[in-house]
Design a protein around this motif. Structure first.
Motif, short mmCIF file in Angstrom:
data_model
loop_
_atom_site.label_atom_id
_atom_site.label_comp_id
_atom_site.label_asym_id
_atom_site.label_seq_id
_atom_site.Cartn_x
_atom_site.Cartn_y
_atom_site.Cartn_z
N LEU A 51 -13.17 -9.74 8.23
CA LEU A 51 -14.62 -9.67 8.47
C LEU A 51 -15.27 -11.02 8.21
CD1 LEU A 51 -15.41 -6.19 6.87
CD2 LEU A 51 -15.58 -6.77 9.30
N MET A 54 -14.72 -13.16 11.15
CA MET A 54 -15.58 -12.73 12.26
C MET A 54 -17.06 -13.04 11.99
SD MET A 54 -13.79 -11.19 14.72
CE MET A 54 -14.85 -10.00 15.53
N GLY A 55 -17.39 -13.42 10.75
CA GLY A 55 -18.79 -13.67 10.41
C GLY A 55 -19.59 -12.40 10.28
N LEU A 56 -18.96 -11.31 9.84
CA LEU A 56 -19.61 -10.01 9.79
C LEU A 56 -19.90 -9.51 8.38
CD1 LEU A 56 -17.60 -8.16 12.61
CD2 LEU A 56 -19.88 -9.19 12.75
N LEU A 57 -19.78 -10.38 7.39
CA LEU A 57 -20.08 -9.96 6.02
C LEU A 57 -21.58 -10.06 5.75
CD1 LEU A 57 -17.15 -11.62 4.03
CD2 LEU A 57 -17.41 -9.22 4.69
N ARG A 84 -20.92 -17.32 18.40
CA ARG A 84 -21.07 -16.07 19.16
C ARG A 84 -20.41 -16.15 20.53
NH1 ARG A 84 -26.26 -15.81 16.74
NH2 ARG A 84 -27.22 -16.79 18.56
N ILE A 87 -16.73 -15.17 19.08
CA ILE A 87 -16.66 -13.87 18.43
C ILE A 87 -17.23 -12.81 19.37
CG2 ILE A 87 -17.31 -12.50 16.43
CD1 ILE A 87 -15.46 -14.89 15.82
N GLY A 88 -16.46 -11.77 19.60
CA GLY A 88 -16.90 -10.70 20.50
C GLY A 88 -16.46 -10.93 21.93
N THR A 92 -11.98 -10.21 19.13
CA THR A 92 -12.66 -8.93 19.00
C THR A 92 -12.01 -8.12 17.88
OG1 THR A 92 -11.26 -7.91 20.70
CG2 THR A 92 -13.35 -8.88 21.42
N PHE A 95 -12.71 -1.32 14.30
CA PHE A 95 -13.01 -0.98 12.92
C PHE A 95 -12.37 0.35 12.51
CE2 PHE A 95 -16.35 -3.66 14.61
CZ PHE A 95 -16.33 -4.70 13.70
N SER A 101 -18.51 3.81 13.94
CA SER A 101 -18.72 2.51 14.59
C SER A 101 -19.52 2.61 15.88
CB SER A 101 -17.38 1.84 14.87
OG SER A 101 -16.66 1.64 13.68
#
Length: 279
Positions: A51, A54-57, A84, A87-88, A92, A95, A101
């Protein structure tokens, strides 16, 4: 050159009483087309490390690393907008909880079409056609009707297939699958794993599989990384790890497999003492 390289990553979370370290100096590399399994018990930092990549924290997390790069591109020096674009799209993630999700207020078709319009720049009509193609590719029955279904109207296995369809919609070069079979029954687990491996073989994408299931690791991985309490204990190709594990924690994990039981009770990993990190 590795597709993804992470060196000396540390993740700390701020709390009301101070802070705690969830990931402590982790290194991760994965090559193009490779299947890397990251294993360890709950709380070992497996999900948090990915995470972070992914920069999702949340904002309470502080992430530091000596290097974090994707195909030679420095993720640490990128602006959020530059990141961005990768990522995505090129990286990808699937979860743990498929139903959690997905947004319960929108049909699954709307949600995957939104991914395609935002990340692939498709028109509304093209996104619908691509979504239908993806539903067929991941084996969702009656795909035309399922595009109109809300998450609660689909089974857990079907929702996970939707999440996989979203994850592969942009033809990523790296897919991170975080415990992709946790909430599913045994039969569906095998179907989902078989699907992931089939897609990985067809597309040539790299796959990072986060799991605590050593049986899954044996069937799917090229290389294995073992984590414990936020640190990397051992890394080896899958055959070496199972035949000649070098770290006592890895040996404890393997001894807890039912087929390795020598008495009436399985050994517990919980009694394992704090290990020394291998160089």
């Amino acid at each position: 050159m590795a597709l993804l390289t992470i060196r000396n990553m540390t993740v700390r979370f701020a709390t009301s009483t101070g802070s705690f370290t969830a990931v402590d100096g982790i290194d991760v590399t994965v090559d193009k087309g490779e299947v890397l399994a990251i294993v360890g018990e709950s709380g070992s930092g497996k999900s948090v490390s990915m995470l972070a990549a992914m920069g999702l924290l949340p904002d309470t997390a502080t992430v530091t690393a000596d290097e974090m790069s994707f195909d030679g591109q420095d993720l640490l020096r990128m602006t959020p907008r530059q990141r961005r674009r990768i990522i995505g799209r090129e990286i990808t993630m699937i979860f743990q909880e498929p139903i959690a999700s997905l947004n319960p207020s929108f049909t699954t078709g709307y949600q995957i079409e939104e991914v395609l319009r935002f990340n692939a720049g498709l028109s509304k009509r093209a996104a619908r056609a691509r979504a239908l193609e993806l539903y067929r590719q991941v084996g969702i029955p009656d795909p035309e009707e399922k595009l109109k279904s809300y998450p609660h109207q689909m089974s857990g296995g079907q929702c996970q297939r939707v999440m996989i369809a979203m994850a592969i919609a942009t033809n990523p070069r790296l897919l991170i699958a975080d415990e992709p079979t946790t909430a599913l029954d045994v039969t569906i687990q095998k179907q989902i794993l078989d699907l992931l491996m089939k897609l990985q073989e067809q597309t040539g994408m790299a796959l990072i599989l986060i799991t605590h299931d050593m049986g899954v690791v044996a069937e799917t991985a090229d290389r294995v990384q073992v984590q414990y309490k936020g640190k990397k204990m051992e890394e080896a190709d899958v055959l070496t790890l199972f035949e000649r594990p070098s770290h006592p924690y890895t040996r404890a994990l393997l001894s807890a497999l039912p087929e390795n039981a020598t008495g009436d009770r399985l050994p517990t990993v919980g009694s394992f003492l704090e290990p020394e990190v291998q160089p």
